[in-house]
Design a protein around this motif. Sequence first.
Motif, PDB file in Angstrom:
ATOM      1  N   ILE A 231     -66.084 -18.423  76.817  1.00  0.00           N
ATOM      2  CA  ILE A 231     -66.820 -19.737  77.347  1.00  0.00           C
ATOM      3  C   ILE A 231     -68.167 -20.516  76.433  1.00  0.00           C
ATOM      4  CG2 ILE A 231     -67.887 -19.197  79.265  1.00  0.00           C
ATOM      5  CD1 ILE A 231     -67.632 -21.209  80.927  1.00  0.00           C
ATOM      6  N   VAL A 232     -67.322 -21.438  76.230  1.00  0.00           N
ATOM      7  CA  VAL A 232     -68.701 -22.357  75.675  1.00  0.00           C
ATOM      8  C   VAL A 232     -69.646 -23.541  76.758  1.00  0.00           C
ATOM      9  CG1 VAL A 232     -70.219 -23.949  73.777  1.00  0.00           C
ATOM     10  CG2 VAL A 232     -68.721 -21.749  72.982  1.00  0.00           C
ATOM     11  N   GLU A 233     -70.681 -23.373  77.555  1.00  0.00           N
ATOM     12  CA  GLU A 233     -71.323 -24.315  77.612  1.00  0.00           C
ATOM     13  C   GLU A 233     -72.052 -25.303  77.467  1.00  0.00           C
ATOM     14  OE1 GLU A 233     -71.676 -23.795  81.826  1.00  0.00           O
ATOM     15  OE2 GLU A 233     -70.860 -22.136  81.880  1.00  0.00           O
ATOM     16  N   TYR A 234     -71.871 -26.724  77.435  1.00  0.00           N
ATOM     17  CA  TYR A 234     -72.966 -27.689  76.720  1.00  0.00           C
ATOM     18  C   TYR A 234     -73.665 -28.419  77.785  1.00  0.00           C
ATOM     19  CZ  TYR A 234     -75.288 -30.590  73.633  1.00  0.00           C
ATOM     20  OH  TYR A 234     -76.300 -31.591  73.030  1.00  0.00           O
ATOM     21  N   THR A 235     -75.178 -28.530  78.052  1.00  0.00           N
ATOM     22  CA  THR A 235     -76.170 -29.335  79.380  1.00  0.00           C
ATOM     23  C   THR A 235     -76.606 -29.827  78.216  1.00  0.00           C
ATOM     24  OG1 THR A 235     -77.314 -28.264  79.307  1.00  0.00           O
ATOM     25  CG2 THR A 235     -74.881 -27.621  80.606  1.00  0.00           C
ATOM     26  N   GLN A 236     -76.737 -31.132  78.817  1.00  0.00           N
ATOM     27  CA  GLN A 236     -77.619 -32.513  78.054  1.00  0.00           C
ATOM     28  C   GLN A 236     -78.625 -33.273  79.443  1.00  0.00           C
ATOM     29  OE1 GLN A 236     -77.242 -34.225  74.514  1.00  0.00           O
ATOM     30  NE2 GLN A 236     -77.639 -36.381  74.857  1.00  0.00           N
ATOM     31  N   SER A 237     -79.632 -34.165  79.592  1.00  0.00           N
ATOM     32  CA  SER A 237     -79.577 -34.378  79.976  1.00  0.00           C
ATOM     33  C   SER A 237     -81.106 -35.778  79.295  1.00  0.00           C
ATOM     34  CB  SER A 237     -81.203 -33.274  81.151  1.00  0.00           C
ATOM     35  OG  SER A 237     -80.819 -32.931  81.668  1.00  0.00           O
TER      36      SER A 237
END
Length: 311
Positions: A231-237
């Motif tokens: 899995i590859v997760e990407y998050t941004q705020s």
Amino acid sequence: MRHNQEIATTMHRETHERLIPRFALSILLALPGAAWAHAIAGMRVFPATMSFDDPGVANEFSANYGTINAYGVTTDTLSLAYAKTITPRFGLSMATDYNRITQSGAENQSGWDNLTVGGAYQLFVNAPHEAIGMLAVSDSLADSGTGGIGSNYSTISPEFAFGKGMGDLPWSMRYLRPLALSGAISEDLPSDSTQPRMLNWGVSLQYSIPYLQDFVKEVGLGAPFNNLIPIVEYTQSQCVDSHAVCQSSGNLNDTGSINPGVIWIGHYYQVGLEAQIPANSASGNHIGILLGVDIYLDDVMPHSLGAPIFR
């Protein structure tokens, strides 16, 4: 003769393609509590992601640990969460973090963050297209954490989470069928007007080895590799408040991370390990680690804590 063989092969392949999903679906539906077990859409099981919420209303207990160093400040976080279904489509949850912040030349800080309580509703589950969606809202309760760590204001966060498996791709693209996407988008709305409104979103791309071997082709992988989901997760705020509020709170720049890793998924629990790579210089300058364990209470205790209160 060759033409007849090709026709027979095609018919066998198409029959095989139709029968496997029907057989697998019947197994899923026969499992105890399968109607409300974690995040399931058709033959697809979406694992709990470690950097944002998964799209299923479920009965789970999770513990995640993360550590990251950003410009000499090391933050260790232990996150605990419990989710309980009230009906098969509606559930409640509570969560909190224990943080330890260390910095050379400064006094260490540690303690509990505010307690967060929330509710979630299973908006839709489309089994043939392996699609699932959830609406949720949570509230971080003011002054419920340790002084210096928890805040003296509350934050309400509405959220939409989704998942989409690729099992409806044509058989000619069958090796892409184990792929799936999941994601979540939320906004933090603090009760203190001097604090910024933040837009948070995350997406994951995952490839399910169990799905590959059960519904596409048995490639001969044994334990523990047969239960792995790379899995590859990407998050941004990002701050979506006024420029003045974003600037005064130190949130002018977007922050996020890219988290490649692997999740081992079992019948009763899952274990995940991911690297946490800062997406830009504002997000940090060192790679962190995420380690998570999720216990599926709907499978461990299907007739008590793992079952909805009202069916």
